[in-house]
Design a protein around this motif. Sequence first.
Motif, short mmCIF file in Angstrom:
data_model
loop_
_atom_site.label_atom_id
_atom_site.label_comp_id
_atom_site.label_asym_id
_atom_site.label_seq_id
_atom_site.Cartn_x
_atom_site.Cartn_y
_atom_site.Cartn_z
N ALA A 5 91.06 48.25 -47.77
CA ALA A 5 89.63 48.89 -47.04
C ALA A 5 88.51 48.24 -47.59
O ALA A 5 87.59 47.82 -46.74
N LEU A 6 88.48 47.65 -48.73
CA LEU A 6 87.41 47.02 -49.30
C LEU A 6 87.36 45.82 -49.10
O LEU A 6 86.31 45.03 -49.36
N ALA A 7 88.35 45.05 -48.61
CA ALA A 7 88.60 43.49 -48.40
C ALA A 7 88.02 43.26 -46.82
O ALA A 7 88.72 42.26 -46.43
N GLN A 8 86.94 43.86 -46.65
CA GLN A 8 86.16 43.50 -45.38
C GLN A 8 84.63 43.69 -45.62
O GLN A 8 84.22 44.61 -46.46
N GLY A 9 83.79 42.48 -45.32
CA GLY A 9 82.64 42.40 -46.09
C GLY A 9 81.54 43.89 -45.45
O GLY A 9 80.70 44.18 -46.23
N THR A 10 81.52 44.16 -44.37
CA THR A 10 80.92 45.35 -43.98
C THR A 10 81.23 46.45 -44.68
O THR A 10 80.49 47.16 -45.12
N ARG A 11 82.61 46.75 -44.68
CA ARG A 11 83.13 48.04 -45.37
C ARG A 11 82.68 48.02 -47.08
O ARG A 11 82.07 48.86 -47.57
N LEU A 12 82.75 46.71 -47.68
CA LEU A 12 82.57 46.73 -48.89
C LEU A 12 80.92 46.79 -49.08
O LEU A 12 80.47 47.40 -49.96
N ASP A 13 80.00 46.23 -48.13
CA ASP A 13 78.72 46.61 -48.33
C ASP A 13 78.23 48.01 -48.02
O ASP A 13 77.51 48.56 -48.93
N ALA A 14 79.09 48.46 -47.18
CA ALA A 14 78.80 50.02 -47.00
C ALA A 14 79.09 50.96 -48.27
O ALA A 14 78.53 51.76 -48.89
N PHE A 15 80.21 50.52 -48.91
CA PHE A 15 80.73 51.31 -49.98
C PHE A 15 79.58 51.15 -51.19
O PHE A 15 79.16 52.20 -51.80
N ARG A 16 79.26 49.97 -51.39
CA ARG A 16 78.22 49.48 -52.51
C ARG A 16 77.05 50.20 -52.18
O ARG A 16 76.30 50.70 -53.04
#
Length: 110
Positions: A12-23
Motif C-alpha cells: 500500500a505504501l509502495a505508491q507515491g500518492t499513498r506514501l505522501d498521504a500517509f506521511r
Amino acid sequence: MDTDSAITALAALAQGTRLDAFRLLVRHEPEGLPAGEIAKALDVPQNTMSAHLAALTRAGLLKSERQSRSIIYCADLDALRALTLFLVKDCCAGKPELCAPLVAELVPCC
C-alpha cells in the motif's frame, strides 16, 4: 504483525500518492484530516484520493471516522509501530550495537 500483513502494508505504501498521504497524516496526528483536505494538499482529484485512502485503510494503516458530511482520516500509529518492529525485529542478530544508530534515529521524534 505477520508476514502477509507486512507485505500488504508495504504494498500500500509502495505508491507515491499513498506514501505522501500517509506521511501527511502522520504529521497531522492525532487530529487527522478530512479526505478533501488531503486531496487538496497533495493536488490529487478527490475520487482518486478516495481510492488511495481506501487502499491504505484496507492495509490497516489508516483509521477513519465520519464527522457530519466529512470522513476524517488518521494514521494508525500502532500499525506503523508494528510494521517498523516487524522490519527491524532481527536486525541486530544478537549484536545490539548494530541497531543502536537506528534506535537513536527513531527515539528522538517520540
